[in-house]
Scaffold this motif. Structure first.
Motif, short mmCIF file in Angstrom:
data_model
loop_
_atom_site.label_atom_id
_atom_site.label_comp_id
_atom_site.label_asym_id
_atom_site.label_seq_id
_atom_site.Cartn_x
_atom_site.Cartn_y
_atom_site.Cartn_z
N GLN A 276 29.35 62.32 -9.83
CA GLN A 276 29.79 61.37 -10.66
C GLN A 276 28.59 60.54 -10.96
OE1 GLN A 276 32.88 58.66 -9.62
NE2 GLN A 276 32.79 57.35 -11.65
N PHE A 277 28.25 60.35 -12.17
CA PHE A 277 27.01 59.16 -12.39
C PHE A 277 27.62 58.23 -13.47
CE2 PHE A 277 25.85 62.99 -14.80
CZ PHE A 277 25.21 62.46 -15.90
N ASP A 278 27.12 56.86 -13.46
CA ASP A 278 27.21 56.01 -14.28
C ASP A 278 26.27 56.11 -15.60
OD1 ASP A 278 29.62 54.85 -13.20
OD2 ASP A 278 28.29 52.99 -12.18
N ILE A 279 26.86 56.15 -16.83
CA ILE A 279 25.72 56.43 -17.80
C ILE A 279 25.04 55.35 -18.32
CG2 ILE A 279 25.82 57.26 -20.11
CD1 ILE A 279 28.45 58.93 -19.66
N LEU A 280 23.96 55.28 -18.27
CA LEU A 280 22.99 54.04 -18.34
C LEU A 280 22.45 54.41 -20.09
CD1 LEU A 280 20.82 54.08 -15.40
CD2 LEU A 280 22.69 52.67 -15.93
N PHE A 281 22.25 55.42 -20.41
CA PHE A 281 21.71 55.55 -22.07
C PHE A 281 22.30 57.04 -22.43
CE2 PHE A 281 18.56 53.18 -20.03
CZ PHE A 281 18.20 52.09 -20.86
N CYS A 282 22.80 57.04 -23.73
CA CYS A 282 22.93 58.33 -24.27
C CYS A 282 22.54 58.20 -25.78
CB CYS A 282 24.70 57.90 -24.53
SG CYS A 282 25.38 59.70 -25.24
N GLY A 283 21.82 59.50 -25.96
CA GLY A 283 21.27 59.84 -27.27
C GLY A 283 22.20 59.86 -28.34
N VAL A 284 21.90 59.95 -29.73
CA VAL A 284 22.68 60.04 -30.77
C VAL A 284 22.20 61.04 -31.59
CG1 VAL A 284 23.71 58.92 -33.06
CG2 VAL A 284 23.22 57.45 -30.86
N CYS A 285 23.01 62.07 -31.51
CA CYS A 285 22.53 63.57 -32.22
C CYS A 285 23.44 63.76 -33.53
CB CYS A 285 22.73 64.44 -31.23
SG CYS A 285 22.51 66.16 -32.02
N PRO B 88 41.73 62.40 -29.47
CA PRO B 88 40.42 61.56 -29.75
C PRO B 88 39.04 62.11 -29.09
CG PRO B 88 42.23 60.29 -28.73
CD PRO B 88 42.75 61.66 -28.83
N MET B 89 38.08 61.92 -29.89
CA MET B 89 36.90 62.63 -29.51
C MET B 89 35.74 61.44 -29.13
SD MET B 89 34.28 64.90 -31.79
CE MET B 89 35.73 65.94 -32.67
N VAL B 90 35.24 61.59 -27.98
CA VAL B 90 34.24 60.72 -27.56
C VAL B 90 32.90 61.69 -27.50
CG1 VAL B 90 33.15 59.57 -25.47
CG2 VAL B 90 35.61 59.75 -25.90
N PRO B 91 32.11 61.37 -28.52
CA PRO B 91 30.88 62.09 -28.63
C PRO B 91 29.83 61.80 -27.42
CG PRO B 91 31.26 60.83 -30.57
CD PRO B 91 32.15 60.23 -29.50
N GLY B 92 28.59 62.40 -28.04
CA GLY B 92 27.53 62.15 -26.87
C GLY B 92 27.12 63.36 -25.74
N HIS B 93 25.98 63.94 -25.86
CA HIS B 93 25.37 64.92 -25.04
C HIS B 93 24.14 64.77 -24.87
CE1 HIS B 93 25.41 67.64 -29.00
NE2 HIS B 93 24.21 67.12 -28.85
N GLU B 94 23.62 63.67 -24.98
CA GLU B 94 22.14 63.46 -24.20
C GLU B 94 22.44 62.05 -23.47
OE1 GLU B 94 19.73 64.65 -28.21
OE2 GLU B 94 19.97 62.50 -28.05
N ILE B 95 22.80 62.68 -22.10
CA ILE B 95 23.31 61.65 -21.20
C ILE B 95 22.39 61.34 -19.98
CG2 ILE B 95 25.49 60.79 -20.07
CD1 ILE B 95 26.77 63.09 -21.78
N VAL B 96 22.04 60.00 -19.68
CA VAL B 96 21.20 59.81 -18.37
C VAL B 96 21.91 58.90 -17.59
CG1 VAL B 96 19.33 60.80 -19.35
CG2 VAL B 96 19.50 58.66 -19.51
N GLY B 97 21.68 58.74 -16.66
CA GLY B 97 22.27 57.70 -15.58
C GLY B 97 22.14 57.65 -14.11
N ARG B 98 22.74 57.08 -13.17
CA ARG B 98 22.52 57.26 -11.70
C ARG B 98 23.87 57.26 -11.22
NH1 ARG B 98 17.87 55.49 -9.31
NH2 ARG B 98 17.19 54.42 -11.34
N VAL B 99 23.45 58.32 -10.15
CA VAL B 99 24.65 59.03 -9.47
C VAL B 99 25.35 57.92 -8.53
CG1 VAL B 99 25.23 60.52 -7.35
CG2 VAL B 99 23.60 61.34 -9.23
N ILE B 100 26.54 58.02 -8.66
CA ILE B 100 27.47 56.89 -7.59
C ILE B 100 28.37 57.28 -6.67
CG2 ILE B 100 27.38 54.96 -9.65
CD1 ILE B 100 30.15 55.75 -10.01
N LYS B 101 28.58 58.81 -6.96
CA LYS B 101 29.35 59.46 -6.02
C LYS B 101 29.27 60.96 -5.88
CE LYS B 101 34.29 59.83 -4.40
NZ LYS B 101 35.70 59.13 -4.77
#
Length: 348
Positions: free
Chosen positions: A32-41, A58-71
């Protein structure tokens, strides 16, 4: 279950808006990581509008995902809490077919790979939700290591725009001694220029817009051809070993195929909404090839990220607030972005 918040499209007719949902609990093999930034494709917009096929809402887009691991799960070996992490266009595959065993999970033969959003988990019934959200849970095999050396926000688009252009250039061994044309100078195209130059190819940008020449040269392109100018097209006919076609709008494939040398290859990575019309003679005259390539496998994506860290290659970006996503889509359609929007998820 893990409470999550996001921006989602409730159907193909409505704009994205705040939405709460639940992620699965972290299993033994999950990160699991908290998302810090997500690109828009551009494909985010295509999918929420059902341009390619009926979506899962419902659709949650976004597949350019970076963040920091929390678990991390009890059996996770390669990630620990506090690590930077990323996830691209897929979050699972069968892991057992011929392609998956060759690190080509994007071409999984058992129902295809599980996409990061607008897809179903391997159970065939649980929808996946993407990176326009605050946190995500992904099985370890589909989580990528991100170098602390790189600007994190500008690294996010590498997870799609980066690997989508890196993979075909590597597969066709494009490099020193090759003349490479990059068709289109957008989110994909600008990364293709950076990689083509880094690999040693002589790079030309093909664009309908003369205004993009300065940007193309700034990115490292050696030449620029205005494709709306018949004289420039005539001069470029039969000159390229490869054309990497990044354009998602309708365009004349036959005209661009004429720019290839004998045995040249045009590689499609953009996805227009309408099928291409290709005349057989465009291929027969010069034994030319029209090919396609989809993202890259997980091992190759990690290779690409490591290459970028070594050569300090990231995307050119504009950071936006989550609330401005609809406005950003409108600008993206007009080509008014240099060259990728990235959402600061702290603004969610």
């Amino acid at each position: 279950m893990i409470p999550a918040k996001a921006y989602a499209a409730q159907d193909a007719q409505t704009d994205l808006a705040p939405w709460s949902f639940e992620r699965r609990e972290v299993g033994p093999h999950d990160v699991q990581f908290d998302i810090l930034f997500c690109g828009v494709c551009h494909s985010d917009l295509h999918q929420i509008k059902n341009d390619w096929f009926p979506g899962i809402f419902p659709m949650v887009p976004g597949h350019e995902i970076v963040g920091r691991v929390i678990k991390v799960g009890d059996h996770v070996k390669n990630f620990k809490v506090g690590d930077l992490a990323g996830t691209g266009c897929m979050v699972d595959s069968c892991q057992e077919c011929e392609n998956c065993k060759q690190d080509l999970e994007q071409y999984c033969l058992n129902g295809g790979s599980t996409q990061t959003y607008n897809s179903y988990e391997r159970d065939g019934k649980t929808p996946t939700y993407g990176g326009y959200s605050n946190t995500i849970v992904v099985r370890e095999e589909f989580v990528l290591h991100i170098s602390e050396k790189l600007d994190l926000a500008a690294t996010a688009p590498l997870l799609c725009a980066g690997i989508t252009t890196y993979s075909p250039l590597r597969h066709w061994k494009v490099g020193k001694g090759h003349k490479l044309a990059v068709l289109g100078l957008g989110g994909l195209g600008h990364m293709a220029v950076k990689f083509g130059v880094a690999f040693g190819a002589e790079v030309t940008v093909l664009s309908t817009s003369p205004k993009k020449e300065a940007d193309a040269k700034k990115l490292g392109a050696h030449h620029f051809v205005v494709t709306s100018d018949p004289e420039q097209i005539k001069a470029a006919t039969g000159t390229f070993d490869f054309i990497l076609d990044t354009v998602s709008a309708e365009h004349d494939f036959n005209m661009y195929l004429s720019l290839l040398r004998t045995n040249g290859t045009m590689i499609c990575v953009g996805v227009p909404s309408e099928p291409a019309k290709v005349a057989a003679f465009s291929l027969l005259g010069g034994r030319k090839s029209l090919a396609g390539s989809g993202i890259g496998g997980i091992a190759e994506t990690q290779e690409m990220l490591d290459f970028c860290a070594e050569h300090n290659i990231v995307s050119d970006i504009e950071i936006i607030d989550m609330k401005d996503i609809t406005k950003s889509y409108e600008r993206m359609l007009k080509g008014d972005v240099r060259y990728r929007f990235v959402i600061d998820m702290a603004t969610l």
